[in-house]
Design a protein around this motif. Structure first.
Motif, PDB file in Angstrom:
ATOM      1  N   THR A  99       0.835  -1.206   0.000  1.00 18.79           N
ATOM      2  CA  THR A  99       0.000   0.000   0.000  1.00 18.79           C
ATOM      3  C   THR A  99       0.869   1.255   0.000  1.00 18.79           C
ATOM      4  O   THR A  99       0.724   2.137  -0.850  1.00 18.79           O
ATOM      5  CB  THR A  99      -0.907   0.004   1.264  1.00 18.79           C
ATOM      6  OG1 THR A  99      -1.722  -1.164   1.238  1.00 18.79           O
ATOM      7  CG2 THR A  99      -1.779   1.232   1.311  1.00 18.79           C
TER       8      THR A  99
ATOM      9  N   ASP B   8      -7.327  -1.543  -0.766  1.00 23.33           N
ATOM     10  CA  ASP B   8      -8.714  -2.025  -0.855  1.00 23.33           C
ATOM     11  C   ASP B   8      -8.760  -3.464  -1.357  1.00 23.33           C
ATOM     12  O   ASP B   8      -9.519  -4.280  -0.846  1.00 23.33           O
ATOM     13  CB  ASP B   8      -9.542  -1.105  -1.776  1.00 23.33           C
ATOM     14  CG  ASP B   8      -9.954   0.181  -1.068  1.00 23.33           C
ATOM     15  OD1 ASP B   8      -9.998   0.171   0.180  1.00 23.33           O
ATOM     16  OD2 ASP B   8     -10.215   1.188  -1.746  1.00 23.33           O
ATOM     17  N   MET B  49     -17.274  -4.715  -1.838  1.00 21.97           N
ATOM     18  CA  MET B  49     -16.581  -3.427  -1.688  1.00 21.97           C
ATOM     19  C   MET B  49     -17.198  -2.604  -0.559  1.00 21.97           C
ATOM     20  O   MET B  49     -16.505  -1.903   0.161  1.00 21.97           O
ATOM     21  CB  MET B  49     -16.651  -2.637  -3.001  1.00 21.97           C
ATOM     22  CG  MET B  49     -15.564  -2.952  -3.982  1.00 21.97           C
ATOM     23  SD  MET B  49     -13.906  -2.818  -3.278  1.00 21.97           S
ATOM     24  CE  MET B  49     -13.754  -1.054  -3.097  1.00 21.97           C
ATOM     25  N   SER B  52     -15.701  -3.243   2.582  1.00 18.33           N
ATOM     26  CA  SER B  52     -14.396  -2.595   2.820  1.00 18.33           C
ATOM     27  C   SER B  52     -14.578  -1.244   3.526  1.00 18.33           C
ATOM     28  O   SER B  52     -13.718  -0.805   4.278  1.00 18.33           O
ATOM     29  CB  SER B  52     -13.609  -2.426   1.512  1.00 18.33           C
ATOM     30  OG  SER B  52     -14.079  -1.321   0.784  1.00 18.33           O
ATOM     31  N   ASP B  56     -12.806  -0.024   7.039  1.00 21.40           N
ATOM     32  CA  ASP B  56     -12.180   1.298   7.191  1.00 21.40           C
ATOM     33  C   ASP B  56     -12.734   2.018   8.411  1.00 21.40           C
ATOM     34  O   ASP B  56     -11.992   2.591   9.208  1.00 21.40           O
ATOM     35  CB  ASP B  56     -12.443   2.170   5.954  1.00 21.40           C
ATOM     36  CG  ASP B  56     -11.625   1.735   4.757  1.00 21.40           C
ATOM     37  OD1 ASP B  56     -10.713   0.912   4.950  1.00 21.40           O
ATOM     38  OD2 ASP B  56     -11.899   2.205   3.644  1.00 21.40           O
ATOM     39  N   SER B  75      -8.414   8.476  -1.525  1.00 18.29           N
ATOM     40  CA  SER B  75      -9.132   7.366  -0.904  1.00 18.29           C
ATOM     41  C   SER B  75     -10.521   7.213  -1.521  1.00 18.29           C
ATOM     42  O   SER B  75     -11.005   6.098  -1.685  1.00 18.29           O
ATOM     43  CB  SER B  75      -9.171   7.471   0.619  1.00 18.29           C
ATOM     44  OG  SER B  75      -9.628   8.712   1.002  1.00 18.29           O
ATOM     45  N   LYS B  79     -11.761   3.940  -4.160  1.00 18.27           N
ATOM     46  CA  LYS B  79     -12.956   3.116  -3.901  1.00 18.27           C
ATOM     47  C   LYS B  79     -13.764   2.961  -5.191  1.00 18.27           C
ATOM     48  O   LYS B  79     -14.217   1.871  -5.519  1.00 18.27           O
ATOM     49  CB  LYS B  79     -13.852   3.777  -2.850  1.00 18.27           C
ATOM     50  CG  LYS B  79     -13.316   3.672  -1.444  1.00 18.27           C
ATOM     51  CD  LYS B  79     -13.664   2.352  -0.786  1.00 18.27           C
ATOM     52  CE  LYS B  79     -13.195   2.386   0.646  1.00 18.27           C
ATOM     53  NZ  LYS B  79     -12.529   1.194   1.089  1.00 18.27           N
ATOM     54  N   THR B  82     -11.643   0.838  -7.813  1.00 22.61           N
ATOM     55  CA  THR B  82     -11.582  -0.576  -7.440  1.00 22.61           C
ATOM     56  C   THR B  82     -12.935  -1.248  -7.667  1.00 22.61           C
ATOM     57  O   THR B  82     -12.995  -2.359  -8.213  1.00 22.61           O
ATOM     58  CB  THR B  82     -11.176  -0.745  -5.951  1.00 22.61           C
ATOM     59  OG1 THR B  82     -10.090   0.129  -5.676  1.00 22.61           O
ATOM     60  CG2 THR B  82     -10.773  -2.153  -5.634  1.00 22.61           C
ATOM     61  N   THR B  83     -14.022  -0.567  -7.274  1.00 25.76           N
ATOM     62  CA  THR B  83     -15.353  -1.174  -7.451  1.00 25.76           C
ATOM     63  C   THR B  83     -15.642  -1.400  -8.932  1.00 25.76           C
ATOM     64  O   THR B  83     -16.092  -2.483  -9.328  1.00 25.76           O
ATOM     65  CB  THR B  83     -16.452  -0.259  -6.853  1.00 25.76           C
ATOM     66  OG1 THR B  83     -16.025   0.188  -5.577  1.00 25.76           O
ATOM     67  CG2 THR B  83     -17.766  -0.994  -6.720  1.00 25.76           C
TER      68      THR B  83
END
Lengths: 285, 210
Positions: A99, B8, B49, B52, B56, B75, B79, B82-83
């Motif tokens: 990360t 993620d 997702m 996730s 967090d 951030s 999200k 990634t989704t």
């Protein structure tokens, strides 16, 4: 001397708490102990510095740059440990490395794994299996592994046993020897700071009470222990605060030498940061 | 930004097995000509997702993420990316399996039906993301779950009222000329929706305090 961090007139109001005109400077290469009791405003100040809280007034400069306008550049060079645990528990140290490699330009994978080894942290174990001390060490390893110029550490030793605390303080000392780094280290465990902090900034009830070099503080300040009669003879201008105990008066003074020359009181003790905090918070004026 | 995506993905990697199992179940059910559950797969990726966000929130990652370079922006961006990547990847796998099943069962591939089903599913799934993510950023995962329930409930009520009071078939008839462009309209609409949703989420998170 060049300042790495400058906080000027920082104010932030909540319903039940207020930060009032927080002002202090952290010179380059120094460790500043940021002390105060729980709820005094240490974490709120640190969150404002890091832009985690936004709606405040005042000016904060890091490396001479505005902390909100130059956010991206500044944060490349800051290492952070917050008071709460903050890594998702299902990640492993290897995940943290992957990360951070994608977040910090200067991320140093070798350094990170060297720290893991030094701290005896297993690379492929989920963080949820780590003890509190191990988690803190992982957070510290992460904060250190991109060669930061400023470390901001909020209560990194809180809740740890004395051995883990001593280990962590040792880590900071060795980092300072190796890297050109400045540290803002908040703690309510003041004994941790007496040996390593170059400066002490003391916050109480949302206000800065003092911000001075540690040497000056510990050498000059003192506690006069005297009888009621002796206490009544002391001019109000010559002491800061006092506490009346069962047998005597404990009086906080700013300058032992000056006081000795003026008054004929035999017992003037050296001060510890703990004494200072207690007298400042609980003492009468 | 890549770092946030990696984080993620690392958090949801334990769920990949679940998706794998679902894909196998889907394939087997398809081969035996049972129910078509292809729509579940992309939908599952959004649900995973969303979990996730729970991680967090529970682990107080959000406050820390702001202390990282460009944390507030990246951030949120990660999200969404990634989704969308998850949805697309799972959809492509599903489509390939659907082609195979179609070929094995009928010796021909019903391209049109499979692709239309998948487009519909991806559209529906992205619709969930579009509404859900800003609500999550504003109110947190727990409250967002109630929020999405109320939202769906509201849409159903309003929808049924509209059907009662408006002659829907007339409207649909007047829209018939759009039929040829349906897929393109749907794609453009989806892109706009997701983009607007991202902008709103980013705005909400940029003002958030922890």
């Amino acid at each position: 001397m060049e300042n790495i961090l400058e906080v000027k007139n920082l104010c932030k109001k909540y319903n039940d708490f207020e930060l009032r005109n927080i002002t202090f400077n952290l010179p380059k290469g120094m460790i500043m102990g940021f002390i105060g009791e729980n709820g005094a405003g240490k974490t709120t100040t640190i969150k404002a510095i890091l832009d985690i809280i936004k709606s405040y007034s005042g000016e904060i400069k890091i490396f001479g740059l505005d902390n909100r306008k130059e956010d991206k550049i500044i944060k490349e060079d800051i290492g952070v440990v917050l008071d709460d645990m903050f890594f998702p528990e299902i990640l492993t140290p290897v995940d943290i490395n992957n990360t951070m490699k994608g977040i910090y330009k200067n991320w140093d994978t070798k350094m990170f794994f060297d720290y893991l080894k030094e701290f005896s942290l297993l690379q492929n174990k989920q963080i949820k299996t780590f003890s509190k001390g191990m988690r803190k060490k992982l957070e510290i390893a992460t904060a250190l592994s991109h060669h930061p110029k400023l470390l901001i550490l909020d209560e990194p030793t809180s809740g740890l046993d004395p051995v883990a605390r001593a280990e962590i303080i040792e880590i900071f000392q060795s980092v300072l020897e190796k890297e050109e780094c400045s540290i803002l280290l908040s703690s309510h465990i003041t004994t941790d700071l007496e040996h390593i902090a170059d400066y002490i900034t003391f916050i109480n009830n949302g206000e800065i009470v003092l911000s001075k070099p540690t040497n000056e503080l510990l050498d000059k300040y003192g506690i006069v222990k005297c009888t009621e009669k002796e206490f009544l003879d002391i001019n109000r201008k010559d002491y800061i605060k006092y506490i009346k105990t069962k047998y005597e008066y404990e009086v906080l003074i700013e300058n032992k030498q000056v006081f000795k020359a003026k008054y004929n009181i035999a017992v003037i003790d050296k001060i510890t940061l703990d004494d200072l905090m207690v007298l400042m918070i609980k003492g009468a004026e | 930004m890549i770092g946030f995506i990696k984080k993620d993905l690392a958090m949801i990697k334990s769920n990949f097995k679940l998706i794998g199992i679902l894909i196998v179940v889907y394939a087997v059910m398809g081969l035996f000509d049972k129910m078509d559950i292809s729509f579940i797969l992309p939908f599952m990726s959004v649900m995973i997702m969303i979990s996730s966000f729970s991680y967090d929130e529970y682990n107080k990652w959000d406050a820390y993420s702001i202390s990282l370079p460009n944390g507030r922006k990246n951030s949120v961006k990660s999200k969404y990316i990634t989704t969308i990547l998850m949805i697309l990847l799972v959809s492509i796998i599903t489509v390939i399996i659907s082609f195979l099943i179609s070929y094995i069962n009928t010796k021909t591939i019903n391209y049109e039906q499979i692709l239309v089903t998948m487009f519909g599913t991806v559209f529906g799934t992205l619709l969930v993301l579009t509404f859900m993510y800003p609500i999550i950023y504003k109110f947190g995962v727990e409250k967002a779950r109630i929020g999405i329930f109320l939202l769906v409930f509201g849409i159903v009520i309003i929808g049924s009222l509209l059907v009662n009071y408006i002659n829907l078939s007339n409207i649909l008839k007047s829209l018939v000329f759009l039929e040829d462009y349906l897929i393109i309209i749907l794609i453009i609409l989806t892109i706009i929706m997701v983009y607007v949703s991202y902008k709103i989420s980013k705005k909400i998170f940029s003002k958030k305090e922890f």
